[in-house]
Design an enzyme around this catalytic site. Structure first.
Site, mmCIF file in Angstrom:
data_model
loop_
_atom_site.group_PDB
_atom_site.id
_atom_site.type_symbol
_atom_site.label_atom_id
_atom_site.label_comp_id
_atom_site.label_asym_id
_atom_site.label_seq_id
_atom_site.Cartn_x
_atom_site.Cartn_y
_atom_site.Cartn_z
ATOM 1 C CG ASP A 288 -55.434 17.516 4.184
ATOM 2 O OD1 ASP A 288 -55.480 16.975 5.310
ATOM 3 O OD2 ASP A 288 -56.285 17.293 3.303
ATOM 4 C CB THR B 102 -54.906 13.352 7.567
ATOM 5 O OG1 THR B 102 -54.841 13.076 6.165
ATOM 6 C CG2 THR B 102 -54.310 14.719 7.793
ATOM 7 N NE ARG C 297 -69.874 4.373 3.326
ATOM 8 C CZ ARG C 297 -70.505 3.589 2.481
ATOM 9 N NH1 ARG C 297 -71.723 3.213 2.720
ATOM 10 N NH2 ARG C 297 -69.909 3.185 1.382
ATOM 11 C CG ASP D 39 -54.749 13.133 2.812
ATOM 12 O OD1 ASP D 39 -54.189 12.114 2.384
ATOM 13 O OD2 ASP D 39 -55.985 13.264 2.850
ATOM 14 N NE ARG E 12 -58.752 14.889 1.896
ATOM 15 C CZ ARG E 12 -59.498 15.521 2.772
ATOM 16 N NH1 ARG E 12 -60.803 15.428 2.727
ATOM 17 N NH2 ARG E 12 -58.945 16.259 3.704
ATOM 18 N N GLY F 201 -60.743 8.200 7.722
ATOM 19 C CA GLY F 201 -59.942 7.066 7.263
ATOM 20 C C GLY F 201 -58.935 6.624 8.308
HETATM 21 O O1 F6P Z 1 -57.724 11.461 3.688
HETATM 22 C C1 F6P Z 1 -57.019 10.261 3.640
HETATM 23 C C2 F6P Z 1 -57.271 9.542 2.344
HETATM 24 O O2 F6P Z 1 -56.497 8.374 2.336
HETATM 25 C C3 F6P Z 1 -57.021 10.370 1.092
HETATM 26 O O3 F6P Z 1 -55.661 10.514 0.777
HETATM 27 C C4 F6P Z 1 -57.830 9.600 0.073
HETATM 28 O O4 F6P Z 1 -58.192 10.426 -1.008
HETATM 29 C C5 F6P Z 1 -59.025 9.164 0.863
HETATM 30 O O5 F6P Z 1 -58.641 9.164 2.226
HETATM 31 C C6 F6P Z 1 -59.544 7.805 0.474
HETATM 32 O O6 F6P Z 1 -60.689 7.547 1.204
HETATM 33 P P1 F6P Z 1 -61.384 6.113 1.244
HETATM 34 O O7 F6P Z 1 -60.638 5.259 2.208
HETATM 35 O O8 F6P Z 1 -62.767 6.414 1.689
HETATM 36 O O9 F6P Z 1 -61.326 5.544 -0.145
#
Ligand code: F6P
Length: 354
Positions: A132, A128, A75, A130, A174, A10
């Site tokens: 994490d 990230t 992906r 997150d 997440r 992301g």
């Molecule tokens: O890992 C970053 C994040 O933004 C998460 O917090 C979230 O769950 C996920 O990516 C969302 O992914 P996408 O952009 O594929 O919906």
């Protein structure tokens, strides 16, 4: 030297700051040629590979830009089959890459590790919102996301106060509650619910009921990976061809319905979603991303491959990709911020003593 740079997973505030720092550091210190790979690993899986030159001009003025000038993909999986992996390795050879700098989250680090095991010299840079990634106490993007959520909580409070409502704000993150925890504290949430601590809906309702008598409103900050005691994760959808297909989201609405049955006040939920990943990085994230990018260039020049840049106890360093791949760094239940939250009377969704 010819070094490839890609951004995977992301998007995240600070990616461009890393691209800029890696490029400038390599250009200036060893005169390397820097090649940007477009759309993450997808660009290396394509025939011919999709690239663009990164030079002084192309990285000028991008420090403060959100997103990634290279594009990204969550992906593309270069390990999906032997044929695809071979295409990636052949493309790296045709491009004359001496090393690849992969900027991404835990998924990207796992893919980078797989390619490193197949002989591609790789340096990882942890990204990230997150926060994490194992082995790294602060990833860039997190500070910006926390600032965005904090502002949202402040704004939500206005409606809570005016209407006497329970206002729920759902954050990303997440399976890790870092965003909800830090933004919840910074944004004065009365209740903070984390993936690490299953919530007791009756305990949360009791706090809201108590506040109905006095303050009249309650602000709840809930991480998307939170779940009720005895309940399940709320899954928004699945991205079939993604290395990590499950997308979380919607627990705010679940909680909204649970609380509405138990309260007089109206309850409303707001899902912040990708707003948290957008916009210009904070000054903190610009500095951290610049340090990470420069550190990645140092690792490349020192020939230290199959490693990821880290920040531990405030010090820049590196760890083996093998030690971080396929893992997540969640909030430890004895974390000092959890204790501080409890001690100032924030409800964490359980009935633990303050
Ligand atoms: O890992 C970053 C994040 O933004 C998460 O917090 C979230 O769950 C996920 O990516 C969302 O992914 P996408 O952009 O594929 O919906």
């Amino acid at each position: 030297m010819r070094i490839g740079v890609l951004t995977g997973g992301g998007d995240c505030p600070g990616l461009n700051a890393v691209i800029r720092a890696v490029t400038k550091s390599l250009l200036r210190q060893c005169g390397a040629e820097v090649v940007g790979i477009e759309d993450g690993f997808a660009g290396l899986m394509a025939s011919p590979p999709r690239t663009r030159a990164l030079d002084w001009r192309s990285v000028s003025g991008i420090l403060m830009l959100g997103g990634t000038i290279l594009g990204t993909s969550n992906r593309a999986n270069p390990l999906t089959s032997e044929a695809v992996t071979q295409t990636v390795l052949d493309n790296a050879r045709v491009l004359g890459l001496d090393a690849l700098v992969a900027i991404g989250g835990d998924g990207t680090m796992a893919l980078a590790h797989g390619l490193a095991q197949r002989g591609l010299p790789v340096v990882g840079v942890p990204k990230t919102i997150d926060n994490d990634i194992v082995g790294c106490e602060r990833s860039f993007g997190f500070d910006t996301a926390v600032a965005t959520v904090t502002e949202a909580l402040e704004r939500i409070q206005t409606t809570g106060q005016s209407h006497g409502r329970v206002m729920i704000v759902e954050t990303m993150g997440r399976h890790a509650g870092w965003i909800a925890l830090e933004a919840g504290l910074a944004g004065a949430a009365d209740v903070i619910l984390l993936p690490e601590l299953d919530y007791d809906v009756d305990a949360v309702a009791a706090v809201c009921r108590e506040r109905e008598q006095h303050q009249r409103f309650t602000v709840i900050c809930v991480g998307e990976g939170a779940k009720p005691q005895g309940g399940a994760l709320t899954v928004a959808h699945r991205v079939a061809d993604s290395p990590d297909p499950m997308r979380l989201g919607g627990v705010g609405q679940v909680l909204c319905a649970q609380l509405q049955q138990r309260l007089h006040s109206e309850v409303r939920a707001t899902v912040l979603g990708h707003v948290q990943r957008g916009g210009s990085p904070t000054a903190f994230d610009r500095v951290l991303a610049t340090q990470f990018g420069n550190q990645a260039a140092q690792l490349v020049m020192a020939g230290q491959f199959n490693r990821m840049v880290t920040l531990q106890q405030g010090q820049l360093g590196s760890v083996a990709l093998a030690d971080v791949a396929h893992q997540q760094r969640t909030v430890p239940l004895d974390h000092p911020l959890l204790q501080a939250a409890r001690q100032i009377g924030v409800c964490l969704g359980d009935s633990a003593p303050q």
